[in-house]
Design an enzyme around this catalytic site. Structure first.
Site, PDB file in Angstrom:
ATOM      1  N   LYS A   4       0.822  -1.212   0.000  1.00 12.00           N
ATOM      2  CA  LYS A   4       0.000   0.000   0.000  1.00 12.00           C
ATOM      3  C   LYS A   4       0.859   1.267   0.000  1.00 12.00           C
ATOM      4  CE  LYS A   4      -4.256  -1.628   2.065  1.00 12.00           C
ATOM      5  NZ  LYS A   4      -4.162  -2.512   3.209  1.00 12.00           N
ATOM      6  N   ARG A   5       2.037   1.154   0.570  1.00  7.77           N
ATOM      7  CA  ARG A   5       2.979   2.255   0.594  1.00  7.77           C
ATOM      8  C   ARG A   5       3.244   2.801  -0.824  1.00  7.77           C
ATOM      9  NH1 ARG A   5       8.273   1.679   0.838  1.00  7.77           N
ATOM     10  NH2 ARG A   5       8.190  -0.584   0.722  1.00  7.77           N
TER      11      ARG A   5
END
Ligand code: GLU
Length: 508
Positions: free
Chosen positions: A269-270
């Site tokens: 998700k980063r």
């Protein structure tokens, strides 16, 4: 080619076997896509099997999201939990593992009989303790076979039948030979069997573990090729031991490369959205996603970037799948989507854009501002102007809102720029308004000529006047080309906006 040589042995059958633990992410669906392309390229079948044996990790709505993801992309499975009528399709069902417990029980009993599964009654406290001791001694974490050593088989069965909580473990025989997997992508990968724990086959809730159910089902569903993510490679020795224990031939395995971010760390998700349906929400086209995801670990050559679905089916083969991680480049995805959008016919773009524009404001649409239904003919003219300028369909909301909103947002607009004083603006806009009002046929050429003549008469540089007008009709410094925009907006809307600005600056 791998596919060809094996096809002659038995028809290709592959499976996509997701666990419904959340919204499927890019990695899951890339696996589904590779299975699908491989099946289609080899005239085989793709099976969808829902691996829902982990009751604790099941998540509400996940199955629906898996199905929607596949359906959105046109990854149509041949056998699986649902056919078009909502029933089960195929002769190898049920396709939910939670509905196959009887099957696993029968197979577990067979292995109990042959001494390859045994009951274990150890408490979790004891196992925790054991793990700690293993760690302290820097030994591989392994069960010490306490139940096997202290209870005979009859006693174990008796205890289990009397309702004593237990699990079933697989008895990993010590052997000198390595366990070798001949992976299609990775060639030979080997493990020392002596380092493998007596892993759990059936859990205390009676459900099988992933390993046990996966192997039983792949065999019973006649799967010829297992294409799955690299993260499952480490499970393979256990799977091979199970195949051996049952006396079954193992399928062919191909472990697909990891998906990495541009910084070469595992995609997360980063880096950006990883849930596939987020991309639908953003307005990526399904054909872009198919094209883009096909290139996550596969390439035809070092230059071809655009592939239609049919071209992919024609050229896909496992020998072109890479071992090393595949980079997911968000910029490239957007760029590719822009190219796909530009290639759409206006009618196609129109149909695809409506669901985005008609969404609620909170979902990124115009619904709260525009009375439904959106006038398709009007939208069509707008799309001609913005098609070249967008990369994702969700950008249409911002791009088209200037055509739909009754009241333009002028907040933050600096009117006195570009050498304009408020008085100059006022008098120029008054002239613009009166010229516009006198136009009878609101044609592109007429609008342009009127404005150019007016600039001359007012002795203002045309570019300055046009810049001011752009600000008046949009409240923004950039927009689609001015004359086309005014033409599409129409005389009434245009004049209303000029009037609105006159009253704003008049009040200043
Ligand atoms: N249920 C596993 C998953 O969620 C399947 C792994 C496999 O394909 O064997 O990905």
């Amino acid at each position: 080619m791998v596919g060809e040589s094996l096809q002659s042995i038995s028809p290709v059958r592959v499976r996509f076997a997701p666990s419904p633990t959340g919204s499927p992410h890019i990695g899951n669906i890339r696996t589904a896509l590779f299975n699908f392309l491989f099946a289609r390229a080899n005239n085989g079948k793709m099976i969808l099997r829902i691996e829902d044996t982990d009751q604790g990790r099941k998540s509400e709505g996940a199955v629906e999201e898996i199905l929607s993801s596949l359906q959105w992309l046109g990854i149509n499975w041949d056998e699986g939990p649902y056919d078009e009528a909502g029933g089960s399709a195929g002769d190898y069902g049920p396709y939910f593992q939670s509905q196959r417990l009887d099957i696993y029980n029968i197979h577990a009993n067979n292995l109990i009989d042959s001494g390859l599964l045994y009951h274990c009654f150890c408490s979790s406290e004891r196992l925790d303790q054991l793990r700690k001791e293993n760690q302290l001694l820097k030994q591989p974490i392994k069960y010490d076979r306490h139940c096997l050593k202290t209870l005979d088989k009859q006693k174990r069965v008796q205890l289990a039948e009397s309702g004593q909580p237990h699990i079933l473990r697989f008895y990993v025989r010590s052997q000198n030979e390595l366990i070798v997997l001949n992976d299609i992508i990775r060639n030979d990968v080997s493990w020392d069997p002596n380092l493998i724990d007596d892993f759990i086959a059936i859990k205390s809730d009676g459900f099988p573990t992933y390993h046990f159910a996966n192997v039983v089902d792949d065999h019973l569903m006649n799967i010829t090729h297992v294409l799955r993510a690299e993260e499952w490679l480490s499970s393979s020795p256990r799977h091979l031991l199970l195949y051996q224990a049952f006396g079954w031939k193992a399928p062919n395995f191909a472990h697909l490369p990891m998906i990495l971010g541009t910084d070469r760390s595992k995609l997360s998700k980063r880096h950006g959205s990883t849930a596939l349906l987020e991309y639908r929400k953003k307005g990526l086209l399904p054909e872009t996603m198919i094209n883009f995801m096909a290139l996550l670990g596969w390439a035809l050559d070092d230059k071809t970037e655009f592939f239609s679905y049919h071209e992919l089916v024609d050229s896909f083969s496992l020998d072109r799948v890479t071992k090393s991680g595949a980079i997911f480049d968000f910029d490239k995805l957007n760029w590719m989507n822009g190219a796909y959008i530009r290639a759409l016919s206006i009618d196609d773009l129109l149909e695809r854009s409506l669901p985005y524009l008609e969404r609620t404001f909170i979902d990124g649409g115009l619904h709260d501002d525009v009375k439904r239904p959106i006038d398709k003919e009007y939208l069509r003219q707008i799309l001609v102007l913005v098609q070249e300028r967008i990369k994702t369909l969700d950008e249409l909301t911002y791009m088209t809102s200037i055509f739909f909103l009754d009241i333009v947002d002028y907040e933050g607009v600096e009117w006195e720029q570009n050498q304009w004083t408020i008085d100059d603006i006022k008098s120029s806009l008054e002239s613009v308004l009166s010229e516009f009002r006198s136009i009878n046929s609101w044609e592109l050429g007429v609008i342009e000529k009127t404005l150019r003549t007016l600039a001359e008469n007012l002795d203002v540089k045309a570019g300055r006047l046009f810049g001011l007008l752009r600000l008046v009709v949009t409240g923004r410094p950039s927009s689609p080309p001015l004359f086309q925009m005014l033409h599409v907006l129409g005389k009434k809307r245009t004049c209303n906006r000029v009037e609105a600005v006159l009253s704003i600056i008049g009040a200043e």
